[in-house]
Design a protein around this motif. Structure first.
Motif, mmCIF file in Angstrom:
data_model
loop_
_atom_site.group_PDB
_atom_site.id
_atom_site.type_symbol
_atom_site.label_atom_id
_atom_site.label_comp_id
_atom_site.label_asym_id
_atom_site.label_seq_id
_atom_site.Cartn_x
_atom_site.Cartn_y
_atom_site.Cartn_z
ATOM 1 N N GLY A 217 0.808 -1.210 0.000
ATOM 2 C CA GLY A 217 0.000 0.000 0.000
ATOM 3 C C GLY A 217 0.843 1.263 0.000
ATOM 4 N N SER A 218 0.165 2.371 0.293
ATOM 5 C CA SER A 218 0.814 3.687 0.235
ATOM 6 C C SER A 218 1.006 4.327 1.602
ATOM 7 N N ASP A 219 0.526 3.686 2.674
ATOM 8 C CA ASP A 219 0.673 4.230 4.027
ATOM 9 C C ASP A 219 2.071 3.908 4.536
ATOM 10 N N GLU A 220 2.952 4.896 4.495
ATOM 11 C CA GLU A 220 4.356 4.664 4.850
ATOM 12 C C GLU A 220 4.527 4.325 6.327
ATOM 13 N N ASP A 221 3.746 4.951 7.191
ATOM 14 C CA ASP A 221 3.863 4.652 8.625
ATOM 15 C C ASP A 221 3.453 3.208 8.913
ATOM 16 N N ALA A 222 2.372 2.755 8.270
ATOM 17 C CA ALA A 222 1.929 1.372 8.463
ATOM 18 C C ALA A 222 2.955 0.394 7.903
ATOM 19 N N LYS A 223 3.537 0.715 6.770
ATOM 20 C CA LYS A 223 4.555 -0.152 6.177
ATOM 21 C C LYS A 223 5.782 -0.247 7.070
ATOM 22 N N LYS A 224 6.219 0.884 7.610
ATOM 23 C CA LYS A 224 7.399 0.881 8.486
ATOM 24 C C LYS A 224 7.149 0.045 9.729
ATOM 25 N N GLU A 225 5.975 0.214 10.337
ATOM 26 C CA GLU A 225 5.645 -0.559 11.538
ATOM 27 C C GLU A 225 5.560 -2.047 11.219
ATOM 28 N N THR A 226 4.938 -2.388 10.095
ATOM 29 C CA THR A 226 4.762 -3.801 9.731
ATOM 30 C C THR A 226 6.093 -4.458 9.427
ATOM 31 N N ARG A 227 6.986 -3.756 8.733
ATOM 32 C CA ARG A 227 8.319 -4.311 8.457
ATOM 33 C C ARG A 227 9.061 -4.594 9.759
ATOM 34 N N ALA A 228 9.026 -3.651 10.685
ATOM 35 C CA ALA A 228 9.723 -3.838 11.961
ATOM 36 C C ALA A 228 9.099 -4.967 12.769
ATOM 37 N N THR A 229 7.767 -5.059 12.731
ATOM 38 C CA THR A 229 7.084 -6.127 13.472
ATOM 39 C C THR A 229 7.409 -7.493 12.897
ATOM 40 N N ALA A 230 7.364 -7.615 11.568
ATOM 41 C CA ALA A 230 7.672 -8.901 10.931
ATOM 42 C C ALA A 230 9.096 -9.339 11.242
ATOM 43 N N ALA A 231 10.043 -8.402 11.191
ATOM 44 C CA ALA A 231 11.435 -8.742 11.497
ATOM 45 C C ALA A 231 11.586 -9.158 12.957
ATOM 46 N N TRP A 232 10.886 -8.482 13.851
ATOM 47 C CA TRP A 232 10.966 -8.821 15.280
ATOM 48 C C TRP A 232 10.387 -10.199 15.549
ATOM 49 N N VAL A 233 9.196 -10.474 15.013
ATOM 50 C CA VAL A 233 8.569 -11.779 15.228
ATOM 51 C C VAL A 233 9.447 -12.896 14.664
ATOM 52 N N LEU A 234 9.988 -12.683 13.466
ATOM 53 C CA LEU A 234 10.865 -13.692 12.867
ATOM 54 C C LEU A 234 12.088 -13.930 13.733
ATOM 55 N N SER A 235 12.665 -12.879 14.274
ATOM 56 C CA SER A 235 13.846 -13.047 15.131
ATOM 57 C C SER A 235 13.504 -13.830 16.391
ATOM 58 N N GLN A 236 12.330 -13.588 16.961
ATOM 59 C CA GLN A 236 11.920 -14.335 18.154
ATOM 60 C C GLN A 236 11.694 -15.806 17.830
ATOM 61 N N LEU A 237 11.140 -16.076 16.658
ATOM 62 C CA LEU A 237 10.949 -17.467 16.236
ATOM 63 C C LEU A 237 12.285 -18.180 16.091
ATOM 64 N N LEU A 238 13.247 -17.520 15.491
ATOM 65 C CA LEU A 238 14.560 -18.143 15.320
ATOM 66 C C LEU A 238 15.201 -18.420 16.674
ATOM 67 N N HIS A 239 15.028 -17.499 17.628
ATOM 68 C CA HIS A 239 15.534 -17.730 18.986
ATOM 69 C C HIS A 239 14.911 -18.987 19.583
ATOM 70 N N MET A 240 13.587 -19.072 19.537
ATOM 71 C CA MET A 240 12.890 -20.170 20.201
ATOM 72 C C MET A 240 13.088 -21.499 19.492
ATOM 73 N N LEU A 241 13.283 -21.466 18.167
ATOM 74 C CA LEU A 241 13.507 -22.702 17.416
ATOM 75 C C LEU A 241 14.960 -23.161 17.464
ATOM 76 N N HIS A 242 15.848 -22.318 17.961
ATOM 77 C CA HIS A 242 17.277 -22.660 17.916
ATOM 78 C C HIS A 242 17.627 -23.952 18.649
ATOM 79 N N PRO A 243 17.069 -24.244 19.836
ATOM 80 C CA PRO A 243 17.408 -25.524 20.480
ATOM 81 C C PRO A 243 16.968 -26.740 19.679
ATOM 82 N N PHE A 244 15.973 -26.583 18.816
ATOM 83 C CA PHE A 244 15.438 -27.703 18.056
ATOM 84 C C PHE A 244 16.053 -27.810 16.657
ATOM 85 N N MET A 245 16.394 -26.676 16.058
ATOM 86 C CA MET A 245 16.949 -26.655 14.699
ATOM 87 C C MET A 245 18.134 -25.679 14.678
ATOM 88 N N PRO A 246 19.241 -26.052 15.309
ATOM 89 C CA PRO A 246 20.335 -25.082 15.514
ATOM 90 C C PRO A 246 21.023 -24.614 14.246
#
Length: 437
Positions: A217-246
């Motif tokens: 879309g064209s809402d830059e504030d929403a895009k910036k927030e969504t990009r940061a949120t997606a990166a944060w959630v992905l990083s947390q997933l990698l942390h939690m999955l690390h003991p199982f798939m190092p």
């Protein structure tokens, strides 16, 4: 014991025999550091032969137990529940599986099946499924990187404004707490399965799809927030999955984080301070249920994938109407709908009816499929499946069969019966939803 025996000298002096009467020093730095241990991982078949004797020797010679907790892992059997044996020819070589599917896939498979008190019925297809999960995680990471989802060191999960972002942040926090509790209770299978369902079912399948319109879309504030949120959630997933798939998570973490710190040395995430938005969770879960039900009807009724359906909604509360209006374009795109109406008309003939909370959803199919033929097909499938389930029930009700058959065969028949009954219930519900044309 002979003092000049090099093997015994090395073993006892470094491990369990620091006694001056045999010529070794009373103070042993090795024992002070490593004795007693914390957790012993073992199989149930050697509890008496090894574990009990270790406990008694430790108490007798050291004055303390050698370990505080004993984790008794499951026995790995073949897919039919039989013990693996070279004579039977049912042995699966781990090295061959690693070569074919990868080490992380094998590791995740065993962890996800390691339920307490149950043996593992191991099969190659399960390892293949874990490999597919690893591929899903890899593709999701590449997608996020391609959409410029970069980790923001100043990102505050509680500051998100978009409903979809507040929902996924809350779900991430809840999963983190579930995983921590499961690991503390040695329920490794529960932790692995929670991460599997959240990663695949919510982050990859739903959140990424929900955010595509925002990122395009064209809402830059929403895009910036969504990009940061997606990166944060992905990083947390990698942390939690690390003991199982190092290995996989370490590689993906290097791509997401820029290689600033290895994942294995990074602190474990703690989300106790994250605020849970119950309103956002309720709203997004309503959208997921609606789309899932419509997709289920399309699959059950053999609706062509390219066909656009009409959705009619009746008896909807103001909250449901508001959710539908707020996410209308998203619902239409993901459920492949052409028209959506909330005027409360009566159900037309040849329509499938669904109930989402208080609202009735109607999907007219008369112009898309042959309703009478579909009704007849479902009736035939139900009759066939009911016959198969009846045969299995009769077999399990035979006392001679139950008395003579091996336990693994009986268990297999019970599993087949449960699967048949579940499929039968699903087909019956599908036929009942299909009104006569």
């Amino acid at each position: 014991l002979r003092r000049d025996d090099d093997v015994l000298d090395t073993w006892f002096s470094s491990a369990l025999w620091p006694f001056s009467t045999l010529g070794w020093p009373e103070r042993n730095p090795f024992l002070e550091r490593y004795y007693p241990g914390d957790v012993l991982v073992t199989g149930f078949d050697i509890i008496f032969f090894w574990v009990a004797r270790m406990m008694m020797m430790g108490l007798h010679f050291m004055g303390d137990v050698p370990f505080r907790t004993v984790y008794i892992h499951a026995l790995v059997r073949d897919e039919r529940g039989q013990k693996m044996s070279k004579f039977k020819g049912n042995v699966l070589d781990p090295l061959d599986l690693i070569e074919e599917y990868g080490c992380d896939a094998l590791r995740f498979t065993l962890t996800s099946q390691a339920a307490q008190g149950r043996d593992i019925k191991f099969s190659e297809t399960r390892v293949e499924s874990s490999r597919n999960f690893a591929t899903k995680l890899w593709n999701a990471t590449r997608y996020c990187i391609g959409k410029e989802c970069v980790l923001d060191p100043h990102f505050d999960p509680n500051a998100c404004r978009q409903k979809v972002n507040r929902w996924i942040v809350g779900r991430t926090a809840l999963v983190n707490r579930q995983v921590q509790q499961a690991l503390a209770d040695y329920r490794f299978n529960d932790a692995a399965n929670d991460l599997y369902h959240f990663t695949w079912g919510e982050f990859c399948d739903w959140y990424i799809e929900f955010t595509k319109p925002i990122l395009e879309g064209s809402d830059e504030d929403a895009k910036k927030e969504t990009r940061a949120t997606a990166a944060w959630v992905l990083s947390q997933l990698l942390h939690m999955l690390h003991p199982f798939m190092p290995f996989l998570t370490e590689e993906l973490w290097g791509q997401v984080s820029g290689g600033s710190q290895m994942l294995i040395t990074a602190p474990w995430p703690n989300h106790d301070r994250i605020e849970l938005d119950e309103g956002a969770a309720t709203e997004m879960n309503w959208i997921i249920r609606l789309i899932s039900e419509i997709r289920g009807v399309r699959s059950e009724m053999n609706v062509p994938p390219a066909a656009q359906l009409t959705m009619l909604m009746r008896d909807a509360a103001p909250a449901s109407r508001a959710r539908l209006a707020a996410h209308l374009e998203l619902i239409r795109r993901l459920a492949r709908l052409d028209k959506v109406s909330v005027d409360g008309t009566a159900a037309p003939k040849g329509a499938v009816q669904l109930v989402i909370d208080e609202a009735t959803i109607m999907l007219p199919l008369a112009d898309v499929i042959d309703v009478s033929k579909e009704h007849a097909r479902l009736t035939r499938d139900i009759a066939k499946l009911a016959g198969e389930a009846g045969k299995i029930e009769s077999k399990l009700g035979n006392e001679q069969f139950v008395a003579k058959a091996p336990p693994d065969v009986i268990e297999e028949q019970r599993e087949r019966l449960a699967e048949a009954q579940q499929a039968l219930q699903k087909l019956t519900a599908a036929r009942d939803r299909l009104l006569s044309a």
